[in-house]
Design a protein around this motif. Structure first.
Motif, PDB file in Angstrom:
ATOM      1  N   VAL A 197       0.835  -1.202   0.000  1.00 14.78           N
ATOM      2  CA  VAL A 197       0.000   0.000   0.000  1.00 14.78           C
ATOM      3  C   VAL A 197       0.872   1.254   0.000  1.00 14.78           C
ATOM      4  O   VAL A 197       0.656   2.192  -0.785  1.00 14.78           O
ATOM      5  N   LEU A 198       1.868   1.269   0.871  1.00 19.64           N
ATOM      6  CA  LEU A 198       2.749   2.443   0.957  1.00 19.64           C
ATOM      7  C   LEU A 198       3.506   2.670  -0.348  1.00 19.64           C
ATOM      8  O   LEU A 198       3.588   3.798  -0.851  1.00 19.64           O
ATOM      9  N   ALA A 199       4.061   1.582  -0.900  1.00 18.17           N
ATOM     10  CA  ALA A 199       4.815   1.716  -2.146  1.00 18.17           C
ATOM     11  C   ALA A 199       3.920   2.168  -3.288  1.00 18.17           C
ATOM     12  O   ALA A 199       4.321   3.007  -4.119  1.00 18.17           O
ATOM     13  N   SER A 200       2.703   1.649  -3.351  1.00 19.32           N
ATOM     14  CA  SER A 200       1.781   2.042  -4.415  1.00 19.32           C
ATOM     15  C   SER A 200       1.447   3.523  -4.338  1.00 19.32           C
ATOM     16  O   SER A 200       1.362   4.214  -5.364  1.00 19.32           O
ATOM     17  N   GLU A 201       1.274   4.017  -3.129  1.00 21.61           N
ATOM     18  CA  GLU A 201       0.980   5.446  -2.961  1.00 21.61           C
ATOM     19  C   GLU A 201       2.184   6.307  -3.351  1.00 21.61           C
ATOM     20  O   GLU A 201       2.034   7.384  -3.935  1.00 21.61           O
ATOM     21  N   LEU A 202       3.385   5.825  -3.023  1.00 21.18           N
ATOM     22  CA  LEU A 202       4.583   6.571  -3.421  1.00 21.18           C
ATOM     23  C   LEU A 202       4.715   6.626  -4.934  1.00 21.18           C
ATOM     24  O   LEU A 202       5.119   7.645  -5.498  1.00 21.18           O
ATOM     25  N   GLU A 203       4.360   5.531  -5.604  1.00 23.99           N
ATOM     26  CA  GLU A 203       4.357   5.530  -7.071  1.00 23.99           C
ATOM     27  C   GLU A 203       3.363   6.561  -7.602  1.00 23.99           C
ATOM     28  O   GLU A 203       3.650   7.307  -8.549  1.00 23.99           O
ATOM     29  N   HIS A 205       2.528   9.197  -6.373  1.00 18.84           N
ATOM     30  CA  HIS A 205       3.012  10.559  -6.135  1.00 18.84           C
ATOM     31  C   HIS A 205       4.381  10.806  -6.763  1.00 18.84           C
ATOM     32  O   HIS A 205       5.063  11.761  -6.388  1.00 18.84           O
ATOM     33  N   GLY A 206       4.778   9.951  -7.719  1.00 19.70           N
ATOM     34  CA  GLY A 206       5.927  10.305  -8.535  1.00 19.70           C
ATOM     35  C   GLY A 206       7.132   9.396  -8.517  1.00 19.70           C
ATOM     36  O   GLY A 206       8.044   9.572  -9.329  1.00 19.70           O
ATOM     37  N   LEU A 207       7.202   8.412  -7.613  1.00 19.24           N
ATOM     38  CA  LEU A 207       8.368   7.525  -7.579  1.00 19.24           C
ATOM     39  C   LEU A 207       8.222   6.379  -8.578  1.00 19.24           C
ATOM     40  O   LEU A 207       7.118   5.889  -8.829  1.00 19.24           O
ATOM     41  N   GLU A 208       9.346   5.960  -9.142  1.00 20.98           N
ATOM     42  CA  GLU A 208       9.360   4.768  -9.971  1.00 20.98           C
ATOM     43  C   GLU A 208       9.115   3.536  -9.091  1.00 20.98           C
ATOM     44  O   GLU A 208       9.482   3.530  -7.905  1.00 20.98           O
ATOM     45  N   PRO A 209       8.510   2.481  -9.650  1.00 19.74           N
ATOM     46  CA  PRO A 209       8.169   1.303  -8.836  1.00 19.74           C
ATOM     47  C   PRO A 209       9.340   0.717  -8.053  1.00 19.74           C
ATOM     48  O   PRO A 209       9.193   0.401  -6.860  1.00 19.74           O
ATOM     49  N   ASP A 210      10.508   0.561  -8.674  1.00 15.48           N
ATOM     50  CA  ASP A 210      11.651  -0.023  -7.978  1.00 15.48           C
ATOM     51  C   ASP A 210      12.092   0.849  -6.814  1.00 15.48           C
ATOM     52  O   ASP A 210      12.425   0.351  -5.731  1.00 15.48           O
ATOM     53  N   ALA A 211      12.108   2.147  -7.030  1.00 19.71           N
ATOM     54  CA  ALA A 211      12.512   3.073  -5.969  1.00 19.71           C
ATOM     55  C   ALA A 211      11.489   3.072  -4.841  1.00 19.71           C
ATOM     56  O   ALA A 211      11.848   3.095  -3.651  1.00 19.71           O
ATOM     57  N   ARG A 213       9.504   0.643  -3.959  1.00 17.50           N
ATOM     58  CA  ARG A 213       9.642  -0.624  -3.224  1.00 17.50           C
ATOM     59  C   ARG A 213      10.844  -0.601  -2.302  1.00 17.50           C
ATOM     60  O   ARG A 213      10.763  -0.973  -1.121  1.00 17.50           O
ATOM     61  N   ALA A 214      11.988  -0.188  -2.848  1.00 16.01           N
ATOM     62  CA  ALA A 214      13.219  -0.175  -2.059  1.00 16.01           C
ATOM     63  C   ALA A 214      13.119   0.773  -0.869  1.00 16.01           C
ATOM     64  O   ALA A 214      13.521   0.433   0.253  1.00 16.01           O
ATOM     65  N   LEU A 215      12.584   1.968  -1.109  1.00 21.44           N
ATOM     66  CA  LEU A 215      12.454   2.936  -0.020  1.00 21.44           C
ATOM     67  C   LEU A 215      11.501   2.431   1.054  1.00 21.44           C
ATOM     68  O   LEU A 215      11.776   2.547   2.258  1.00 21.44           O
ATOM     69  N   LEU A 217      10.581  -0.732   1.841  1.00 26.55           N
ATOM     70  CA  LEU A 217      11.104  -1.859   2.610  1.00 26.55           C
ATOM     71  C   LEU A 217      12.276  -1.449   3.494  1.00 26.55           C
ATOM     72  O   LEU A 217      12.384  -1.888   4.647  1.00 26.55           O
ATOM     73  N   SER A 218      13.150  -0.596   2.980  1.00 29.82           N
ATOM     74  CA  SER A 218      14.287  -0.142   3.786  1.00 29.82           C
ATOM     75  C   SER A 218      13.827   0.689   4.967  1.00 29.82           C
ATOM     76  O   SER A 218      14.412   0.625   6.060  1.00 29.82           O
ATOM     77  N   ASN A 219      12.749   1.455   4.773  1.00 30.29           N
ATOM     78  CA  ASN A 219      12.247   2.295   5.855  1.00 30.29           C
ATOM     79  C   ASN A 219      11.340   1.535   6.811  1.00 30.29           C
ATOM     80  O   ASN A 219      10.818   2.108   7.772  1.00 30.29           O
ATOM     81  N   ILE A 220      11.156   0.243   6.564  1.00 27.00           N
ATOM     82  CA  ILE A 220      10.571  -0.661   7.559  1.00 27.00           C
ATOM     83  C   ILE A 220      11.688  -1.402   8.295  1.00 27.00           C
ATOM     84  O   ILE A 220      11.710  -1.474   9.519  1.00 27.00           O
ATOM     85  N   ALA A 221      12.643  -1.938   7.517  1.00 28.34           N
ATOM     86  CA  ALA A 221      13.739  -2.695   8.119  1.00 28.34           C
ATOM     87  C   ALA A 221      14.626  -1.814   8.998  1.00 28.34           C
ATOM     88  O   ALA A 221      15.049  -2.228  10.087  1.00 28.34           O
ATOM     89  N   GLY A 222      14.907  -0.585   8.558  1.00 30.82           N
ATOM     90  CA  GLY A 222      15.788   0.307   9.311  1.00 30.82           C
ATOM     91  C   GLY A 222      15.254   0.652  10.688  1.00 30.82           C
ATOM     92  O   GLY A 222      15.957   0.464  11.699  1.00 30.82           O
ATOM     93  N   PRO A 223      14.027   1.162  10.800  1.00 28.02           N
ATOM     94  CA  PRO A 223      13.477   1.452  12.121  1.00 28.02           C
ATOM     95  C   PRO A 223      13.380   0.224  13.030  1.00 28.02           C
ATOM     96  O   PRO A 223      13.580   0.324  14.242  1.00 28.02           O
TER      97      PRO A 223
END
Length: 280
Positions: A197-203, A205-211, A213-215, A217-223
């Motif tokens: 859901v989060l990645a789809s919303e970021l797409e 609003h302008g992000l490419e799908p790979d970016a 997804r990466a952002l 997942l990384s911003n779940i794993a990091g915290p």
């Protein structure tokens, strides 16, 4: 591929704890060669376990793949798995457990690791007459590629050298605590849907799908990693220290709380916890 006949023989009188203390010499048997067995064995090999792994042949395609990929041995039958191993992983789907485990000759030397969700130990003892120890286990599917917590009940120090190849063993004091850990495991999979859901919303609003997804997942794993490094600090306290008044983070968090975003999560957890209660 090696055959079962190539395996060394073990004296039935050798204690399980003796073999486990010499982890490379353990023979692990697996009955229920499916998805769980695949990532459990993958996690063991990733963590350095180099003992024998004997597979029941019922799911032939998966067993053959595991034999090639993770240096396992496909036995001729489930009974031959019991003959060649003292520690047995049971990962049969619960609804098929009674049929799959019937007519097998269990012995006191066998230690059971049951990954058959929802089957309590008392019921397992009825299914497995004559076995030694029975333990419940349920790590997450990601252990094939990364260490993770391994809920275990009852505690078993003699199993630690084996299980610690996968991750950190969380020894639990009772079956109720183990069932709560199972709910946590289910919730860990829900994170994928939330991340989508989060990645789809970021797409949107302008992000490419790979970016996106990466952002995400990384911003779940990091915290998660950051909070694990602060075991004495509450999660809400960590959040409050970051989402301070006037920040964009606080603006979004306030909106989520106003919408009672936690309510469906709490309800889903309550539903699962109730279904795992004895007699449910």
């Amino acid at each position: 591929m090696r055959s079962f006949a190539d395996l060394p023989e073990y004296d039935d009188g050798v204690a399980v704890s003796t073999q486990i203390s010499r982890a490379p010499m353990i023979n692990l048997g697996v009955i229920g060669t499916g998805q769980f067995a695949s990532y459990f064995i993958g996690g063991l090999r990733r963590g350095g376990y180099d003992g024998e792994v004997l597979l029941a042949p019922r799911n032939a395609d998966v067993a053959s793949t595991l034999a090639c990929k993770h240096d396992c041995v496909v036995a001729a039958s489930a009974q031959e798995v019991l003959a060649g191993a003292d520690v047995i992983l049971l990962s049969v789907r619960p609804e098929y457990a009674e049929a799959a485990l019937a007519n097998l000759s269990w012995e006191g030397r066998h230690t059971i690791l049951s990954a058959m969700a929802g089957i309590p130990i008392d019921d397992l003892r009825a299914l497995l007459p004559g076995v030694g120890g029975i333990h419940l286990i349920m790590p997450g599917s990601y252990i094939e590629t990364a260490p993770g917590p391994i809920p275990l009940y009852p505690p078993a120090p003699e199993l630690m050298p084996l299980l610690s190849c996968i991750g950190d063993v969380i020894a639990l004091p009772n079956e109720g605590a183990f069932n709560a850990a199972m709910v946590s495991l289910c919730a860990s999979t829900w994170i994928y849907d939330l991340a989508d859901v989060l990645a789809s919303e970021l797409e949107r609003h302008g992000l490419e799908p790979d970016a996106a997804r990466a952002l995400t997942l990384s911003n779940i794993a990091g915290p998660a990693s950051f909070a694990l490094g602060l075991p004495g600090r509450s999660l809400l306290d960590i959040s409050a220290g970051i989402a301070t008044e006037g920040t964009f983070t606080r603006t979004g968090l306030d909106h989520l709380k106003a919408c009672c975003f936690d309510a469906p999560w709490r309800e889903a957890i309550a539903r699962l916890a109730e279904s795992l209660r004895p007699g449910a």
